[in-house]
Design an enzyme around this catalytic site. Structure first.
Site, PDB file in Angstrom:
ATOM      1  N   GLY A  34      39.755  14.041 127.455  1.00  0.00           N
ATOM      2  CA  GLY A  34      39.229  14.070 128.817  1.00  0.00           C
ATOM      3  C   GLY A  34      39.377  15.463 129.402  1.00  0.00           C
ATOM      4  O   GLY A  34      39.420  16.448 128.670  1.00  0.00           O
TER       5      GLY A  34
ATOM      6  N   GLU B  69      42.909  16.406 123.615  1.00  0.00           N
ATOM      7  CA  GLU B  69      41.606  17.039 123.403  1.00  0.00           C
ATOM      8  C   GLU B  69      40.966  17.102 124.791  1.00  0.00           C
ATOM      9  O   GLU B  69      40.388  16.152 125.275  1.00  0.00           O
ATOM     10  CB  GLU B  69      40.788  16.200 122.427  1.00  0.00           C
ATOM     11  CG  GLU B  69      39.762  17.004 121.686  1.00  0.00           C
ATOM     12  CD  GLU B  69      38.378  16.715 122.208  1.00  0.00           C
ATOM     13  OE1 GLU B  69      37.886  17.564 122.988  1.00  0.00           O
ATOM     14  OE2 GLU B  69      37.814  15.669 121.868  1.00  0.00           O
TER      15      GLU B  69
ATOM     16  N   CYS C  30      32.371  17.793 125.094  1.00  0.00           N
ATOM     17  CA  CYS C  30      33.441  18.781 125.257  1.00  0.00           C
ATOM     18  C   CYS C  30      33.086  20.029 124.456  1.00  0.00           C
ATOM     19  O   CYS C  30      33.568  21.116 124.749  1.00  0.00           O
ATOM     20  CB  CYS C  30      34.775  18.206 124.846  1.00  0.00           C
ATOM     21  SG  CYS C  30      34.769  17.566 123.207  1.00  0.00           S
TER      22      CYS C  30
HETATM   23  C1  UN1 Z   1      33.677  15.267 122.609  1.00  0.00           C
HETATM   24  O1  UN1 Z   1      32.760  15.693 123.285  1.00  0.00           O
HETATM   25  O2  UN1 Z   1      34.721  14.780 123.166  1.00  0.00           O
HETATM   26  O3  UN1 Z   1      31.589  18.107 117.720  1.00  0.00           O
HETATM   27  C2  UN1 Z   1      33.681  15.171 121.138  1.00  0.00           C
HETATM   28  C3  UN1 Z   1      30.988  17.316 118.459  1.00  0.00           C
HETATM   29  C4  UN1 Z   1      31.239  15.855 118.263  1.00  0.00           C
HETATM   30  C5  UN1 Z   1      32.440  15.408 119.020  1.00  0.00           C
HETATM   31  C6  UN1 Z   1      32.477  15.773 120.468  1.00  0.00           C
HETATM   32  N1  UN1 Z   1      31.420  15.584 116.858  1.00  0.00           N
HETATM   33  O4  UN1 Z   1      30.212  17.674 119.314  1.00  0.00           O
END
Ligand code: UN1
Length: 509
Positions: free
Chosen positions: A240, A262, A296
């Site tokens: 988050g 994360e 993210c």
């Molecule tokens: C996320 O946005 O929390 O690498 C994870 C990526 C995906 C995972 C994103 N496999 O964009």
């Protein structure tokens, strides 16, 4: 045009039934589940109470005491069967992700594919979670490592990857011999219910595994806090915002629980003079506007060499102006809706602050979709800056790409690293020197550094996560499984004497 034969509510409830979720689970009260596609109400769910959270954790702990004694390859068989259920239900689950999180269909499916992949990975790993044997300094002694499960793993996940993040954690935790208690985002509880149903279906296929190996909590921060503070939960994996991590991390630290964090990213890419600009364009566009900028790993900052700046930014502007924004269920759509109004407001505030700081903003305005006037659709925004502003250094979870010009390589790398977050990064170049330099200790300071690939869309085989305000945690592949286990160092004396380490003498006769 949004093509609907039935309302989204009916379609969602049909999908939930197809995925094995009983009607009683989505006909509760207290938590309203809406789709960002139209803003329509999909279902009502009853949140967990403090008493039910405590009893779920206690039950998960009881299940752990049994599960830890099941041989790891047998535990792997359960995860393999989970992967099989996911394969069988890829379409309906992917579509449910699209409806509840607003991702385009191929990304909804892709997320389920990530779950399948981590199950395959973890099933293989269940026969490989071995430790080292190390030379002992003492004669007739052997030293080795044994890996044991830890207990209940708490998983807190965000709306933007409503199913895959649980799978990255759960697949590893389960083969490790741990049990799982999951608190998904309250914005995406329906997909979580579906995953729970598929997990239970997989468990029911084996008659020798305990019940309650993975359970679901429903609710908001108050529910997550009970999980974070429970002495029966030795590991919490939380995905988050950095703000959330700042609350969770000290609470876990105060009871010496493990944290797998994360958190926020503010990912950058450098487009060098020698870059293949067409390849770079595709990489940049997918990373920056895919998932409507709500990964993210979304690309948020772009540093373009001055010699290609005008050409590249003109190409970008063309794509940004024409990219199909709309209903994520339509095959031509590239950019679906933002998750809700607060996300839209945060984007508009960020763009306004950039305008005030003198930036040139292209796009960013609301797109009204005829059949979905309550959905928050936006044209992705490009923000051209002459310096990296405070705004560019903070993460706004929306499709905003800050674009800066650079002259010297060192300047690009310095700007790239000059943010508090450290998740993902990329360089587009044909120069071996620049590519290697970016990956070297003097290059990117992120947990993920790519060459000629965008910042998002990592494969599950690698360790996933980042440094600095991103929290330092790692999930998914490589040797990440170790975080879900405790290591015991064992030294065995198979001789008749008792030599002490370091040559210490302690003779008693
Ligand atoms: C996320 O946005 O929390 O690498 C994870 C990526 C995906 C995972 C994103 N496999 O964009």
């Amino acid at each position: 045009m949004i093509q609907t034969r039935t309302s989204l509510q009916e379609e969602t409830q049909d999908l939930l039934r197809e995925l094995g979720v009983p009607d009683s689970s989505f006909r509760g009260e207290g938590l309203s589940c809406r789709t960002p596609i139209t803003g329509e109400l999909l279902a009502q769910i009853t949140p967990s109470t403090p008493a039910s959270v405590r009893s779920s954790i206690a039950t998960a702990h009881e299940a752990f005491l049994e599960w830890r004694t099941v041989p790891a390859p047998r535990r792997g068989e359960l995860v393999r069967l989970l992967g099989e259920e996911l394969r069988l239900h890829l379409e309906p689950l992917g579509r449910l992700v699209t409806i509840e999180a607003g991702k385009i269909l191929s990304e909804g499916r892709g997320e389920v594919q990530e779950m399948i992949d981590i199950c395959t990975f973890a099933a293989g790993l269940s026969r490989q979670i071995g430790g080292l044997t190390l030379p002992s300094e003492r004669g007739n002694h052997r030293m080795m490592e044994t890996w044991h499960p830890l207990g209940v793993v708490g998983v807190i996940s965000a709306f933007n990857f409503p199913v895959a993040v649980w799978a990255w954690n759960a697949a590893l935790a389960l083969i490790a011999g741990d049990t799982v208690v999951w608190k998904p985002s309250e914005k995406t509880t329906l997909t979580a219910l579906a995953v729970q149903a598929l997990f239970e279906r997989a468990s029911a296929r084996l008659d020798d595994v305990p019940a309650n190996l993975s359970t679901l909590l429903v609710g908001g921060a108050e529910v997550a806090t009970l999980l974070v503070d429970s002495p029966l939960v030795p590991v919490v994996s939380a995905t988050g915002s950095t703000a959330m991590g700042r609350v969770v991390a000290p609470r876990l630290a105060s009871r010496f629980a493990r944290a797998i964090l994360e958190l926020g990213g503010n990912n950058g890419a450098i487009v060098c003079a020698s870059a293949d600009l067409n390849l770079a364009l595709r990489g940049v566009v997918f990373a920056a506007m895919g998932t409507a900028g709500q990964r993210c790993t979304t690309l948020r900052r772009l540093f373009v060499h001055e010699s290609v700046y005008d050409t590249f930014v003109a190409k970008l502007k063309r794509v940004y102006a024409s990219a199909a924004v709309g209903d994520p269920r339509l095959p031509e759509t590239l950019v679906g809706p933002l998750i809700d109004q607060p996300a839209f407001d945060a984007m508009q505030r960020a763009l306004e602050r950039s305008r005030q700081a003198g930036a040139i903003v292209t796009g960013g305005d609301r797109v009204i979709i005829a059949d979905a006037p309550s959905g928050f659709y936006v044209r992705p925004a490009l923000v051209e800056l002459d310096r990296q502003t405070a705004e560019a250094k903070s993460e706004t979870f929306a499709p905003i790409l800050y674009v800066l010009r650079y002259t010297h390589w060192d300047q690009a790398v310095a700007m790239h690293n000059d943010v508090s977050q450290g998740l993902s990064s990329a360089v587009f170049t044909s120069s071996l020197r620049e590519a290697e330099s970016f990956l070297s200790v003097q290059g990117s300071d992120c947990g993920i550094a790519n060459v000629n690939i965008g910042t998002s869309g990592a494969e599950i085989g690698g360790a996933f996560g980042g440094e600095k305000d991103t929290g330092g945690g790692r999930e998914a592949g490589s040797d990440v499984w170790k975080q879900y286990m405790r290591r015991a160092t064992n030294t065995i004396n198979y001789g008749n004497d008792l030599p002490l380490a370091q040559g210490v003498r302690f003779d008693i006769d």
